[in-house]
Design a protein around this motif. Structure first.
Motif, PDB file in Angstrom:
ATOM      1  N   LYS A  43      45.709  18.019  21.443  1.00 45.01           N
ATOM      2  CA  LYS A  43      45.924  19.123  20.503  1.00 45.01           C
ATOM      3  C   LYS A  43      46.806  18.669  19.341  1.00 45.01           C
ATOM      4  CE  LYS A  43      45.441  23.134  23.523  1.00 45.01           C
ATOM      5  NZ  LYS A  43      46.149  24.245  24.164  1.00 45.01           N
ATOM      6  N   GLN A  44      47.835  17.905  19.627  1.00 40.91           N
ATOM      7  CA  GLN A  44      48.735  17.398  18.576  1.00 40.91           C
ATOM      8  C   GLN A  44      47.982  16.476  17.636  1.00 40.91           C
ATOM      9  OE1 GLN A  44      52.167  15.429  20.167  1.00 40.91           O
ATOM     10  NE2 GLN A  44      53.562  17.010  19.461  1.00 40.91           N
TER      11      GLN A  44
ATOM     12  N   THR B 257      44.766  16.492  16.938  1.00 35.53           N
ATOM     13  CA  THR B 257      43.814  17.231  16.096  1.00 35.53           C
ATOM     14  C   THR B 257      44.502  18.044  15.015  1.00 35.53           C
ATOM     15  OG1 THR B 257      43.782  19.040  17.699  1.00 35.53           O
ATOM     16  CG2 THR B 257      42.041  17.363  17.877  1.00 35.53           C
ATOM     17  N   LYS B 258      45.761  18.459  15.217  1.00 30.84           N
ATOM     18  CA  LYS B 258      46.519  19.206  14.215  1.00 30.84           C
ATOM     19  C   LYS B 258      46.783  18.349  12.972  1.00 30.84           C
ATOM     20  CE  LYS B 258      49.116  22.745  16.636  1.00 30.84           C
ATOM     21  NZ  LYS B 258      50.463  23.198  16.999  1.00 30.84           N
ATOM     22  N   LYS B 259      47.044  17.087  13.170  1.00 31.37           N
ATOM     23  CA  LYS B 259      47.388  16.188  12.057  1.00 31.37           C
ATOM     24  C   LYS B 259      46.196  15.897  11.264  1.00 31.37           C
ATOM     25  CE  LYS B 259      51.191  13.868  14.292  1.00 31.37           C
ATOM     26  NZ  LYS B 259      51.725  12.654  14.782  1.00 31.37           N
TER      27      LYS B 259
END
Length: 164
Positions: free
Chosen positions: A159-160, A162-164
Motif C-alpha cells: 500500500k505504501q 502504491t501511494k508514492k
C-alpha cells in the motif's frame, strides 16, 4: 646486583605506592563486578543451572557459598566454584555469612531480583526457556501467527509503495 644510586647504595626495584596510585585508580575503574557478599549471580552449570543466587560468603580464591534463598529462587545454600557463576551488576547490602531471613530482607529492600528481571539478558533467558518448553501445537500456533503477521506487513508495504 640490582640498581644502585650515585653513592653506590642499593635501591629498591619495586615501584613505590605513589607510582602505583594512578594505575590502581585505572584498574578499579575497569572492573565493577566483584565477587562479594550480596552480589547477585546466575548459575551457569550444574543441577541449578539457569537459576539466580546470591553470594553469601567467600570460602577461598575459587569457591563461594551461595544461597537463593530456596523459597524465592529454588537454590539451596551450598558451596560452589566461582567458574560456575556469571556475576551480574546487581548487589544487595549484605554482611558476610548472612542467614536466609536476612538475605530475603536484603533482596526485597534492594529489589535486586526485580531489577534483574527487567534486564535484556533475563528476558532473553526467559524467552529461550519458553521456546524450549513449547509443545508441538504451540509451535504450530506460532508458525501461523508469524505467517499472518508477515502477510500484514507485506500488504502494508505494498500500500505504501502504491501511494508514492
Amino acid at each position: 646486583f640490582g640498581s644502585r644510586n650515585q653513592e653506590g647504595v642499593p635501591q629498591e626495584s619495586t615501584p613505590c605506592k605513589e607510582q602505583l596510585l594512578p594505575f590502581l585508580a585505572i584498574m578499579s575503574g575497569m572492573f565493577t563486578r566483584f565477587v562479594e557478599p550480596g552480589r547477585l549471580a546466575l548459575i551457569t552449570y550444574g543441577p541449578c543451572e539457569g537459576k539466580m543466587c546470591t553470594i553469601v560468603d567467600i570460602v577461598d580464591q575459587k569457591r563461594v557459598v551461595v544461597d537463593g534463598p530456596e523459597s524465592v529462587t529454588g537454590v539451596p545454600r551450598h558451596m560452589m566454584p566461582i567458574k560456575r557463576l556469571s556475576l551480574t551488576d546487581f548487589k544487595s547490602k549484605l554482611v558476610r555469612g548472612a542467614r536466609e531471613k536476612a538475605l530475603k530482607v536484603a533482596l526485597e529492600r534492594d529489589a535486586a531480583l526485580e531489577k534483574w528481571n527487567e534486564t535484556n539478558r533475563a528476558k532473553r533467558i526467559k524467552a529461550k526457556e519458553t521456546r524450549k518448553n513449547m509443545t508441538d501445537f504451540d509451535r504450530f500456533k506460532l508458525m501461523v501467527a508469524k505467517r499472518k503477521r508477515a502477510g500484514q506487513v507485506r500488504l502494508a508495504l505494498r500500500k505504501q509503495k502504491t501511494k508514492k
